[in-house]
Every structure is written in C-alpha cells, then in structure tokens.
Design a protein around this motif. Structure first.
Motif, mmCIF file in Angstrom:
data_model
loop_
_atom_site.group_PDB
_atom_site.id
_atom_site.type_symbol
_atom_site.label_atom_id
_atom_site.label_comp_id
_atom_site.label_asym_id
_atom_site.label_seq_id
_atom_site.Cartn_x
_atom_site.Cartn_y
_atom_site.Cartn_z
ATOM 1 N N LYS A 230 0.852 -1.188 0.000
ATOM 2 C CA LYS A 230 0.000 0.000 0.000
ATOM 3 C C LYS A 230 0.891 1.243 0.000
ATOM 4 N N ILE A 231 0.470 2.271 -0.732
ATOM 5 C CA ILE A 231 1.261 3.497 -0.815
ATOM 6 C C ILE A 231 0.380 4.694 -0.468
ATOM 7 N N LEU A 232 0.968 5.652 0.279
ATOM 8 C CA LEU A 232 0.285 6.895 0.638
ATOM 9 C C LEU A 232 1.023 8.047 -0.026
ATOM 10 N N ILE A 233 0.292 8.850 -0.814
ATOM 11 C CA ILE A 233 0.870 9.994 -1.528
ATOM 12 C C ILE A 233 0.428 11.279 -0.834
ATOM 13 N N VAL A 234 1.405 12.142 -0.483
ATOM 14 C CA VAL A 234 1.092 13.369 0.248
ATOM 15 C C VAL A 234 1.693 14.567 -0.498
ATOM 16 N N ASP A 235 0.830 15.492 -0.921
ATOM 17 C CA ASP A 235 1.280 16.706 -1.600
ATOM 18 C C ASP A 235 0.164 17.738 -1.512
ATOM 19 N N ASP A 236 0.521 18.983 -1.216
ATOM 20 C CA ASP A 236 -0.506 20.014 -1.068
ATOM 21 C C ASP A 236 -0.971 20.577 -2.413
ATOM 22 N N GLU A 237 -0.316 20.195 -3.512
ATOM 23 C CA GLU A 237 -0.753 20.626 -4.836
ATOM 24 C C GLU A 237 -1.678 19.559 -5.429
ATOM 25 N N PRO A 238 -2.969 19.873 -5.598
ATOM 26 C CA PRO A 238 -3.930 18.863 -6.082
ATOM 27 C C PRO A 238 -3.532 18.236 -7.411
ATOM 28 N N ASP B 256 5.706 15.179 -0.286
ATOM 29 C CA ASP B 256 6.376 16.435 -0.594
ATOM 30 C C ASP B 256 7.068 16.934 0.681
ATOM 31 N N ILE B 257 8.051 17.821 0.522
ATOM 32 C CA ILE B 257 8.735 18.376 1.693
ATOM 33 C C ILE B 257 7.992 19.605 2.220
ATOM 34 N N ARG B 258 7.726 20.555 1.332
ATOM 35 C CA ARG B 258 7.092 21.802 1.776
ATOM 36 C C ARG B 258 5.569 21.679 1.721
ATOM 37 N N MET B 259 4.963 21.679 2.915
ATOM 38 C CA MET B 259 3.504 21.570 3.009
ATOM 39 C C MET B 259 3.028 22.357 4.223
ATOM 40 N N PRO B 260 1.772 22.804 4.220
ATOM 41 C CA PRO B 260 1.242 23.509 5.399
ATOM 42 C C PRO B 260 0.988 22.556 6.562
ATOM 43 N N PHE B 261 0.875 23.146 7.754
ATOM 44 C CA PHE B 261 0.527 22.443 9.004
ATOM 45 C C PHE B 261 1.637 21.515 9.505
ATOM 46 N N MET B 262 2.151 20.637 8.645
ATOM 47 C CA MET B 262 3.244 19.742 9.028
ATOM 48 C C MET B 262 4.022 19.416 7.759
ATOM 49 N N ASN B 263 5.324 19.769 7.733
ATOM 50 C CA ASN B 263 6.095 19.547 6.510
ATOM 51 C C ASN B 263 6.577 18.094 6.403
ATOM 52 N N GLY B 264 7.222 17.777 5.306
ATOM 53 C CA GLY B 264 7.651 16.405 5.044
ATOM 54 C C GLY B 264 8.666 15.878 6.038
ATOM 55 N N LEU B 265 9.522 16.773 6.555
ATOM 56 C CA LEU B 265 10.526 16.349 7.543
ATOM 57 C C LEU B 265 9.841 15.953 8.854
ATOM 58 N N GLU B 266 8.916 16.800 9.288
ATOM 59 C CA GLU B 266 8.184 16.496 10.526
ATOM 60 C C GLU B 266 7.348 15.226 10.359
ATOM 61 N N SER C 19 -3.467 15.803 1.679
ATOM 62 C CA SER C 19 -3.083 17.119 1.164
ATOM 63 C C SER C 19 -2.062 17.852 2.017
ATOM 64 N N ASP C 20 -1.763 17.341 3.198
ATOM 65 C CA ASP C 20 -0.750 17.961 4.049
ATOM 66 C C ASP C 20 -0.279 16.943 5.083
ATOM 67 N N GLY C 21 0.783 17.310 5.810
ATOM 68 C CA GLY C 21 1.377 16.378 6.758
ATOM 69 C C GLY C 21 0.453 15.974 7.887
ATOM 70 N N ARG C 22 -0.338 16.931 8.375
ATOM 71 C CA ARG C 22 -1.212 16.629 9.520
ATOM 72 C C ARG C 22 -2.285 15.611 9.139
ATOM 73 N N SER C 23 -2.956 15.846 8.015
ATOM 74 C CA SER C 23 -3.991 14.898 7.584
ATOM 75 C C SER C 23 -3.364 13.567 7.174
#
Length: 365
Positions: A2-10, A54-64, A34-38
């Motif tokens: 299973k794979i989870l894709i996270v990026d704030d750009e739709p 993605d690395i740069r995202m609102p609420f929680m970035n990729g590093l966090e 759509s972001d690290g928190r969700s």
C-alpha cells in the motif's frame, strides 16, 4: 503493498495517483493526503508500506511527517518529493531515516525505479522483523522490569554515541560494563544472544544517524544466525567486541573519506570563485551544507593553514601572474583577484610578498 501519496498541490497529488499504474508495481491500494497533519491521520488507519511525500507543506512539513511516521512504523519506507531549492532539506530527511528523494518536476521512470527499490527494502525489513527469536526464559524476565532495564539502556545510548564518534576504546569500555552487568546478574546465554540483536540494532541506528548505510555491514549476513552458531559465552563476547571494533573502524574510514571530499570541494570552490569578493568561509560552508565552524576546523586539519590564509595566499599567487602583464593596471589586477579596494589589496599583497604590487612588477620585469 500500500502506498500513501502526500502533496498540497492537487494536480501533483492526483496526477501521481491516476497517472501511474501502481498495480503494475504490486500496489493493491493507493491513498492521498493534502498535508502532513492529515497524512498522519490517514497513516494510522491505512498503514501504508511506502510513503511518498512532498517536503514543503502547510501544518506539518515532510521532515516532521517523516519523524512522526517513523515512531509509528520504524521500517516504513519514506520517499521525498523535493524541489531543487529543497535539496538540503532532502538531505536532512535522509538523515532522519527517509529512503530516498525525487526532484520535481517528477520524472516517471525515475519515480518507478526508486519506488521499486523502496518495495525491495520494505520486503527486506519486514522479513528481518519476522525472523523467529527464542522465547524468553523466566530468569530473564526481570531484566525487562523498569528498575533493571534503565541501567543497560543508558549504557546502550552511551555506546551509540561512542560508535558515532568512531571512538573504539570508549565503545569497548562501555560494552565491557554492559557485559559485566550481564555476568553480575547471571543472565542466561540465550538472553545474551538475544541482546546481540539489540546490539546490532544500536549499531545500525548509529550508522544511519551519521548518514551512512548499514547495508555494508550486514547485507550479506544474518546476525541472528551468526550469533546462534556461537557455542560459548567467551565466543559470544569476542564476536560482539569484534563487531564494535569493526564498526568504529568503518566510521573512522568513512569520516576520513568524507572529510577529504569536503576539503577537495572547498578547494575547488576557492579556485573557481576567488575573483568573487564575497567568497568567504561562510559562503563555502553554506554551499557544502556544513557549519562554518566545522569547515574551519576541518580545513586547518586537512590543509595545514586556516581558510582565510589559504584564500589570501591563492589570490596573491594569481595576482603575481597577472602583474607580469605590464598592460594591466594595479586596480584591474586587484579586481580580478577579488579586491575592489586597491589600497587594501596593496596592503595584503605586501604582507605576503614583502613588496607592493608596483614594486613587485618592477622587480620581476
């Protein structure tokens, strides 16, 4: 899988989900966030094998996000999507335990190649975790009570620090204290063998935390099988001690190699950019993603003189060559070696050669 894709750009998020045939690579389910928190909420329920974020995202970035999911699943395979400007963040993510990174805009073939390697790594880690370990004996259970476990655990952290510094003697001294603890409390041979896997885990984590791959040490062998073959406590002790010594030597060799590469690159930057008046210890350190203090210490150790003295000497040597051409004015020579102030250039030149630029030119001509 299973794979989870996270990026704030739709467009990126949906493009990756729909535009790639994930089933072809063995994925049965694909989820998006759509972001690290969700993503963290989805992660807990979805339990993916691969996280593509993605690395740069609102609420929680990729590093966090990488840090948080590693707490939930230490063997999760994290792949970062990184814009070129985020490269230093991608490097930091690797140090946090990410598997790899892909530069944006995403090349589909590169993505598939890295994901396939990620799948292989995930299967390898799952396999390692499922290996059978003998049941604990009753006399060993007391070791896992808090009051018994605190002391060896503290020593394991000290051992990890010594390994990361490549300090062989300190690491062996700490290991001997742990071994004395085992002997004094009369732990069984089976338990000590099982602690050998804990030692391998400490070593693996230590190596990964300094940015190296543990594959070089354990890729071709199964540590548990190696430990199980050992018939006596004396041989178990020797095996563990030797492992620590080998790892410390490996850390020192890789550090030495990396340090040489850092200085080679620093010298290359000086030789290519000496004409730039803004060239400095800090600018070179920033380019190499290390601190100015560390570069200064390393430069003095490897080259024999400090950074500013080397840069000054190099510029003066270049100025000497330019002064051989009588058509070049002194201020032109100064500007070509990184000095906009002719008077300051003359002062620096004289401090190195004993002559002003004019005197030097007259002398050599």
């Amino acid at each position: 899988m299973k794979i989870l894709i996270v990026d704030d750009e739709p467009m990126v998020r949906e493009g990756l989900k729909i535009g790639i045939d994930w089933s072809e690579m063995g994925f049965e389910e694909v989820e998006c966030a759509s972001d690290g928190r969700s993503a963290l909420q989805v992660f807990s329920e979805f339990k993916p094998d691969i996280l593509l974020t993605d690395i740069r995202m609102p609420f929680m970035n990729g590093l966090e996000l990488t840090q948080e999911v590693k707490k939930l699943d230490p063997i999760i395979v994290v792949i970062l999507l990184s814009a070129y400007d985020d490269f230093k963040y991608a490097q930091e993510a690797i140090r946090l335990g990410a598997f790899d990174y892909i530069l944006k805009p995403v090349d589909v073939n590169t993505l598939k190649e890295i994901v396939m390697r990620g799948i292989e790594k995930r299967i390898e880690l799952l396999d390692a975790c499922s290996k059978e370990i003998p049941q604990l004996k009753k006399e060993d259970l007391k070791f896992f009570k808090a009051e018994y476990y605190k002391y060896p655990l503290k020593l394991e952290e000290e051992l990890s620090k010594a390994i990361k510094r490549g300090e062989t003697k300190a690491a062996i001294d700490i290991f001997n204290k742990i071994w004395e603890e085992f002997e004094n409390k009369r732990y069984t041979e089976d338990f000590i063998k099982r602690w050998g896997i804990e030692l391998v885990a400490v070593i693996t984590r230590s190596i990964i935390e300094i940015g190296e791959s543990a594959d070089v040490l354990f890729k071709e062998t199964d540590p548990w099988k190696e430990i199980c073959k050992l018939p006596t406590l004396e041989e178990i002790y020797r095996w563990m001690k030797n492992l620590i010594e080998v790892v410390c030597e490996y850390v020192n060799l890789t550090r030495s190699y990396k340090n040489r590469k850092i200085i080679e690159k620093a010298l290359e930057l000086i030789h290519e950019n000496y004409k730039n008046p803004d060239l400095s210890l800090s600018s070179v350190a920033n380019h190499l993603y290390i601190t100015p203090t560390y570069l200064s210490m390393l430069f003095k150790s490897e080259v024999g003189i400090n950074f500013s003295d080397y840069l000054t000497n190099f510029r003066v040597e270049k100025a000497k060559e330019l002064l051989k051409d009588p058509r070049k004015k002194i201020f032109e020579v100064a500007e070509e070696v990184g000095y906009f102030d002719q008077h300051y250039f003359s002062k620096v030149f004289k401090s190195i050669t004993g002559f002003t630029p004019k005197e030097y030119r007259e002398k050599i001509l």
